[in-house]
Design a protein around this motif. Sequence first.
Motif, PDB file in Angstrom:
ATOM      1  N   THR A 108     -11.705   0.101   9.949  1.00 15.96           N
ATOM      2  CA  THR A 108     -11.700  -0.374   8.563  1.00 15.96           C
ATOM      3  C   THR A 108     -10.796  -1.587   8.430  1.00 15.96           C
ATOM      4  O   THR A 108     -11.154  -2.576   7.790  1.00 15.96           O
ATOM      5  N   ASP A 110     -14.604   6.562   3.638  1.00 18.41           N
ATOM      6  CA  ASP A 110     -15.508   7.623   3.174  1.00 18.41           C
ATOM      7  C   ASP A 110     -16.862   7.557   3.857  1.00 18.41           C
ATOM      8  O   ASP A 110     -17.527   8.581   4.038  1.00 18.41           O
ATOM      9  N   ARG A 135       0.783  -1.243   0.000  1.00 19.59           N
ATOM     10  CA  ARG A 135       0.000   0.000   0.000  1.00 19.59           C
ATOM     11  C   ARG A 135       0.813   1.290   0.000  1.00 19.59           C
ATOM     12  O   ARG A 135       0.281   2.335  -0.343  1.00 19.59           O
ATOM     13  N   ASP A 168      -8.788  -5.135  -3.377  1.00 20.39           N
ATOM     14  CA  ASP A 168      -9.073  -3.862  -4.039  1.00 20.39           C
ATOM     15  C   ASP A 168      -9.004  -2.734  -3.010  1.00 20.39           C
ATOM     16  O   ASP A 168      -9.762  -2.715  -2.047  1.00 20.39           O
ATOM     17  N   PRO A 169      -8.107  -1.759  -3.175  1.00 25.45           N
ATOM     18  CA  PRO A 169      -7.984  -0.666  -2.204  1.00 25.45           C
ATOM     19  C   PRO A 169      -9.226   0.214  -2.124  1.00 25.45           C
ATOM     20  O   PRO A 169      -9.455   0.884  -1.121  1.00 25.45           O
ATOM     21  N   SER A 170     -10.060   0.199  -3.168  1.00 25.13           N
ATOM     22  CA  SER A 170     -11.256   1.038  -3.135  1.00 25.13           C
ATOM     23  C   SER A 170     -12.251   0.567  -2.073  1.00 25.13           C
ATOM     24  O   SER A 170     -13.081   1.363  -1.606  1.00 25.13           O
ATOM     25  N   LEU A 171     -12.176  -0.693  -1.654  1.00 26.58           N
ATOM     26  CA  LEU A 171     -13.052  -1.175  -0.583  1.00 26.58           C
ATOM     27  C   LEU A 171     -12.706  -0.501   0.745  1.00 26.58           C
ATOM     28  O   LEU A 171     -13.597  -0.105   1.504  1.00 26.58           O
ATOM     29  N   GLU A 172     -11.417  -0.359   1.015  1.00 25.89           N
ATOM     30  CA  GLU A 172     -10.990   0.342   2.225  1.00 25.89           C
ATOM     31  C   GLU A 172     -11.342   1.826   2.147  1.00 25.89           C
ATOM     32  O   GLU A 172     -11.802   2.421   3.122  1.00 25.89           O
ATOM     33  N   GLU A 173     -11.115   2.421   0.973  1.00 24.36           N
ATOM     34  CA  GLU A 173     -11.427   3.840   0.802  1.00 24.36           C
ATOM     35  C   GLU A 173     -12.914   4.101   0.971  1.00 24.36           C
ATOM     36  O   GLU A 173     -13.309   5.111   1.567  1.00 24.36           O
ATOM     37  N   ALA A 174     -13.750   3.205   0.483  1.00 27.31           N
ATOM     38  CA  ALA A 174     -15.200   3.373   0.624  1.00 27.31           C
ATOM     39  C   ALA A 174     -15.606   3.310   2.085  1.00 27.31           C
ATOM     40  O   ALA A 174     -16.455   4.088   2.537  1.00 27.31           O
TER      41      ALA A 174
END
Length: 187
Positions: A169, A161, A83, A152-158
């Motif tokens: 998280t 958010d 990351r 997928d890093p977008s899962l953590e970002e979501a």
Amino acid sequence: MLRFYVFAFLLFLYAPILLLPVFAFNSGTVIAFPLDGFTLDWFAELWTNAELHRALGNSLMVAGASSVLSVLLGLAAARANVRYRFPGKAAALGLVMLPLVLPEIIVATSLLVVVVRFFGWSLSLWTVVAAHVLISTPFAIAILNASFQALDPSLEEAAIDLGETRASTFRLITLPLICLLYTSDAA
């Protein structure tokens, strides 16, 4: 010819393990042929020998502590490797993964010299745990690297958010997904 060599090599490696059950029922105290006789006394001795119980307890403590510490360190190192970008990342990862390519006897001897000579520590179960952590952490990192790369890093970002903290998280999203990815990769 190669098949014969491989078979002979494997027989040489595993023959002592295959002979252990045979000698477990031998009444003699020396491991040699011919066998002296049949006995079950060694199994009775197992339940009454305090030294064996202490050795089993020590082995379980070392195994439990070193596996938990290796996985925790592996989680942190694999996450940082996948990351984040930082100076010296490749060198640091190469140094951490070095015990994978070095023979264990070299690592163990070097660790013994460092612990006793340079740090002046006395040898104990905790130095054994530290040595096991040093040897097994690269394996944990190698496995967890693949899981973090597949995540997928977008899962953590979501999750962040939507109001989750970074710690929650990781606990509620990242860790379960890493475990799921690990088990699906292992199958």
